[in-house]
Motif scaffolding. Structure first.
Motif, mmCIF file in Angstrom:
data_model
loop_
_atom_site.group_PDB
_atom_site.id
_atom_site.type_symbol
_atom_site.label_atom_id
_atom_site.label_comp_id
_atom_site.label_asym_id
_atom_site.label_seq_id
_atom_site.Cartn_x
_atom_site.Cartn_y
_atom_site.Cartn_z
ATOM 1 N N THR A 12 19.280 -8.441 -8.269
ATOM 2 C CA THR A 12 20.704 -8.738 -8.299
ATOM 3 C C THR A 12 21.376 -7.955 -7.180
ATOM 4 O OG1 THR A 12 22.622 -8.915 -9.792
ATOM 5 C CG2 THR A 12 21.307 -6.886 -9.935
ATOM 6 N N ILE A 13 22.702 -7.951 -7.127
ATOM 7 C CA ILE A 13 23.426 -7.077 -6.214
ATOM 8 C C ILE A 13 23.500 -5.704 -6.875
ATOM 9 C CG2 ILE A 13 25.621 -6.659 -5.052
ATOM 10 C CD1 ILE A 13 26.042 -9.678 -4.963
ATOM 11 N N ASP A 14 22.780 -4.756 -6.326
ATOM 12 C CA ASP A 14 22.596 -3.474 -7.013
ATOM 13 C C ASP A 14 23.900 -2.740 -7.272
ATOM 14 O OD1 ASP A 14 19.885 -3.982 -6.960
ATOM 15 O OD2 ASP A 14 19.470 -2.690 -5.247
ATOM 16 N N SER A 15 24.900 -2.917 -6.410
ATOM 17 C CA SER A 15 26.157 -2.193 -6.583
ATOM 18 C C SER A 15 26.944 -2.668 -7.799
ATOM 19 C CB SER A 15 27.021 -2.343 -5.329
ATOM 20 O OG SER A 15 27.349 -3.709 -5.098
ATOM 21 N N LEU A 16 26.542 -3.779 -8.425
ATOM 22 C CA LEU A 16 27.221 -4.274 -9.622
ATOM 23 C C LEU A 16 26.740 -3.594 -10.894
ATOM 24 C CD1 LEU A 16 27.163 -8.111 -8.856
ATOM 25 C CD2 LEU A 16 29.078 -6.529 -8.530
ATOM 26 N N THR B 234 14.291 -4.598 -15.129
ATOM 27 C CA THR B 234 13.989 -5.421 -13.959
ATOM 28 C C THR B 234 15.095 -5.291 -12.914
ATOM 29 O OG1 THR B 234 12.755 -6.998 -15.311
ATOM 30 C CG2 THR B 234 13.511 -7.767 -13.163
ATOM 31 N N ALA B 235 16.348 -5.338 -13.366
ATOM 32 C CA ALA B 235 17.469 -5.235 -12.440
ATOM 33 C C ALA B 235 17.495 -3.870 -11.757
ATOM 34 C CB ALA B 235 18.777 -5.492 -13.179
ATOM 35 N N ARG B 236 17.243 -2.808 -12.506
ATOM 36 C CA ARG B 236 17.293 -1.464 -11.936
ATOM 37 C C ARG B 236 16.127 -1.182 -10.997
ATOM 38 N NH1 ARG B 236 19.417 1.794 -17.372
ATOM 39 N NH2 ARG B 236 21.645 1.654 -16.846
#
Length: 211
Positions: free
Chosen positions: A112-116, A105-107
């Motif tokens: 979320t903040i993708d750079s994290l 889901t995050a990818r």
């Protein structure tokens, strides 16, 4: 012996519209260092940077994350929102346990903040996972589909690091969620203490028997 230390990693301000309240709400951001006979783990890593828009919206105040790579054998994220994974990249060689559905889901973006996300050694899980005797990860979906909590068995009592499974200790168990039955089964009538990511209060009592 399992020892738990709560870490105060700052706070953020949640707008009233996000929690249906009359005013903005200041929420602590809490993580937990867990030492057990096989090593140590860090449950969440604080508020991440990299999005001016997110900072303007939540006005975060960040406190330093003191445990470093030499102090932690394993990182666990309850989920991958920016206020729980901000320090993950400080542990590039350390396994970070996350539910497979949460990472997917995050990818996919917008979560979320993708750079994290890059530069982290994720280990993807599908369901429950025993880290060590008495240290068990349990899926607790609700806040996100891939949310997970940490169940700690102290022998005569138990503890649950519930992350954001519920926002507040006073809300724990309401609304009912099916995974509560699994926690009650594991607790087996013993006294329980439940700790949270955004509330300094804790829930204490006996988990109701499974439905």
């Amino acid at each position: 012996m399992i020892r738990v230390t709560r870490l105060d990693l700052g706070h953020l301000t949640r707008p009233a519209a996000e929690w249906d309240g009359p005013h903005a709400r200041v929420e602590p951001v809490l993580a937990y260092l867990v030492r057990h006979p096989r090593g140590s783990l860090l449950f969440d890593t604080g508020i991440g940077t990299g999005s001016p828009e997110t900072d303007a919206h939540y006005r975060p105040v960040r406190h330093p994350l003191l445990p470093g790579p030499d102090d932690v054998d394993l990182v666990v994220n309850c989920h991958l929102h920016f206020d729980h994974i901000g320090g993950n990249q400080r542990f590039p060689g350390t396994p970070v346990l996350v539910q497979r559905v949460e990472l997917a889901t995050a990818r996919a973006g917008g979560h979320t903040i993708d750079s994290l996300l890059p530069g982290v050694r994720y280990e993807e899980l599908d369901g429950e996972h025993e880290i060590a005797p008495g240290v068990l990860l349990v899926p607790t979906p609700g806040h996100t589909e891939g949310h997970q909590s940490l169940f700690l068995d102290h022998g005569d009592r138990v503890m649950v690091l519930a992350g954001q499974a519920y926002d507040f200790a006073a809300e724990f168990g309401t609304p009912y969620r099916p995974w509560l039955d699994r926690l009650a089964e594991l607790a087996d009538g013993r006294p329980a203490r439940v700790l949270f990511a955004h509330d300094r209060d804790l829930w204490a009592g006996t988990l109701p028997p499974p439905r």
